[in-house]
Design a protein around this motif. Structure first.
Motif, PDB file in Angstrom:
ATOM      1  N   LEU A  65      -6.738   6.073   1.193  1.00  0.00           N
ATOM      2  CA  LEU A  65      -5.467   5.357   1.341  1.00  0.00           C
ATOM      3  C   LEU A  65      -4.930   5.512   2.761  1.00  0.00           C
ATOM      4  O   LEU A  65      -4.375   4.563   3.340  1.00  0.00           O
ATOM      5  N   ALA A  66      -5.091   6.686   3.331  1.00  0.00           N
ATOM      6  CA  ALA A  66      -4.646   6.910   4.708  1.00  0.00           C
ATOM      7  C   ALA A  66      -5.478   6.093   5.686  1.00  0.00           C
ATOM      8  O   ALA A  66      -4.945   5.544   6.658  1.00  0.00           O
TER       9      ALA A  66
ATOM     10  N   LEU B 287      -0.669   5.687  -7.059  1.00  0.00           N
ATOM     11  CA  LEU B 287      -2.054   6.067  -6.771  1.00  0.00           C
ATOM     12  C   LEU B 287      -2.243   7.550  -6.471  1.00  0.00           C
ATOM     13  O   LEU B 287      -3.157   8.171  -6.998  1.00  0.00           O
ATOM     14  N   ALA B 288      -1.429   8.096  -5.598  1.00  0.00           N
ATOM     15  CA  ALA B 288      -1.525   9.521  -5.248  1.00  0.00           C
ATOM     16  C   ALA B 288      -0.150  10.026  -4.845  1.00  0.00           C
ATOM     17  O   ALA B 288       0.092  10.341  -3.677  1.00  0.00           O
TER      18      ALA B 288
ATOM     19  N   LEU C 170       0.823  -1.201   0.000  1.00  0.00           N
ATOM     20  CA  LEU C 170       0.000   0.000   0.000  1.00  0.00           C
ATOM     21  C   LEU C 170       0.860   1.255   0.000  1.00  0.00           C
ATOM     22  O   LEU C 170       0.612   2.186  -0.782  1.00  0.00           O
ATOM     23  N   CYS C 171       1.882   1.296   0.853  1.00  0.00           N
ATOM     24  CA  CYS C 171       2.754   2.476   0.919  1.00  0.00           C
ATOM     25  C   CYS C 171       3.467   2.707  -0.404  1.00  0.00           C
ATOM     26  O   CYS C 171       3.574   3.846  -0.873  1.00  0.00           O
TER      27      CYS C 171
ATOM     28  N   TRP D  61       0.818   3.772  -3.064  1.00  0.00           N
ATOM     29  CA  TRP D  61       0.308   5.103  -2.746  1.00  0.00           C
ATOM     30  C   TRP D  61       1.262   6.187  -3.229  1.00  0.00           C
ATOM     31  O   TRP D  61       0.866   7.129  -3.897  1.00  0.00           O
ATOM     32  N   GLU D  62       2.526   6.042  -2.882  1.00  0.00           N
ATOM     33  CA  GLU D  62       3.487   7.106  -3.176  1.00  0.00           C
ATOM     34  C   GLU D  62       4.058   7.055  -4.584  1.00  0.00           C
ATOM     35  O   GLU D  62       4.596   8.046  -5.063  1.00  0.00           O
TER      36      GLU D  62
ATOM     37  N   ASP E 107      -5.253  15.598   4.315  1.00  0.00           N
ATOM     38  CA  ASP E 107      -5.160  15.512   2.855  1.00  0.00           C
ATOM     39  C   ASP E 107      -6.540  15.583   2.220  1.00  0.00           C
ATOM     40  O   ASP E 107      -7.564  15.470   2.893  1.00  0.00           O
TER      41      ASP E 107
ATOM     42  N   SER F 285      -5.908  10.454  -1.447  1.00  0.00           N
ATOM     43  CA  SER F 285      -5.048  10.139  -0.303  1.00  0.00           C
ATOM     44  C   SER F 285      -5.837   9.802   0.954  1.00  0.00           C
ATOM     45  O   SER F 285      -5.341   9.079   1.817  1.00  0.00           O
TER      46      SER F 285
ATOM     47  N   GLU G  49      -4.211   2.670   5.524  1.00  0.00           N
ATOM     48  CA  GLU G  49      -2.956   2.561   6.273  1.00  0.00           C
ATOM     49  C   GLU G  49      -3.227   2.457   7.764  1.00  0.00           C
ATOM     50  O   GLU G  49      -2.594   1.664   8.467  1.00  0.00           O
TER      51      GLU G  49
ATOM     52  N   ARG H 221      -2.593  12.202   7.638  1.00  0.00           N
ATOM     53  CA  ARG H 221      -2.989  12.338   6.233  1.00  0.00           C
ATOM     54  C   ARG H 221      -4.470  12.063   6.015  1.00  0.00           C
ATOM     55  O   ARG H 221      -5.070  12.591   5.078  1.00  0.00           O
TER      56      ARG H 221
END
Length: 134
Positions: free
Chosen positions: A105-106, A47-48, A39-40, A43-44, A98, A102, A109, A94
């Motif tokens: 996704l946060a 995805l975003a 996921l991390c 994400w970075e 955000d 994001s 997480e 986030r």
């Protein structure tokens, strides 16, 4: 070659098999850790991304405890349960600050970090209780 229990009759025998609850908590922590790593990264990088995707480096520390979890190392479960709070803090910040893609996704997480912490804490408790009984 002699085993440690044959050298010292007072020492308890070494356990060779984990109980079903120990295996479940280990597997939950391991799957959650791998999912959080993916996921991390996603994400970075895709995805975003923030900036040029350099925040993808935040996923690298998650690779370190995978081997320790795979080998049932109690010390790894202990320090991972402390390290995971960094990801909880980042997810909480986030998720509330955000905008756009994001935010979910946060929250993901946060959920995965909570799963990892719970699984690690349960595993440590189970292992210590089993050692106390032995």
């Amino acid at each position: 070659m002699s085993t440690p229990s044959s050298e010292n009759p007072a020492s308890p025998p070494l356990r060779t098999r984990a109980s079903a609850p120990e295996m479940l908590s280990r597997n939950l922590a391991l799957v959650g850790l791998i999912a959080l790593f993916l996921l991390c990264l996603a994400w970075e990088l895709w995805l975003a991304p923030t900036g040029r995707g350099t925040l993808g480096v935040k996923a690298l520390p998650l690779l370190i405890p995978i081997v320790g979890l795979w080998r049932y190392r109690l010390y790894t479960f202990r320090w991972l349960s402390l390290m995971i709070w960094l990801y909880v803090a980042e997810g909480a910040v986030r998720a509330t600050s955000d905008r756009g893609p994001s935010v979910p996704l946060a929250w993901a997480e946060l959920a995965l970090s909570g799963l990892i912490f719970t699984a690690c804490a349960l595993h440590v408790r189970q292992r210590l209780a089993a050692a106390k009984q032995a």
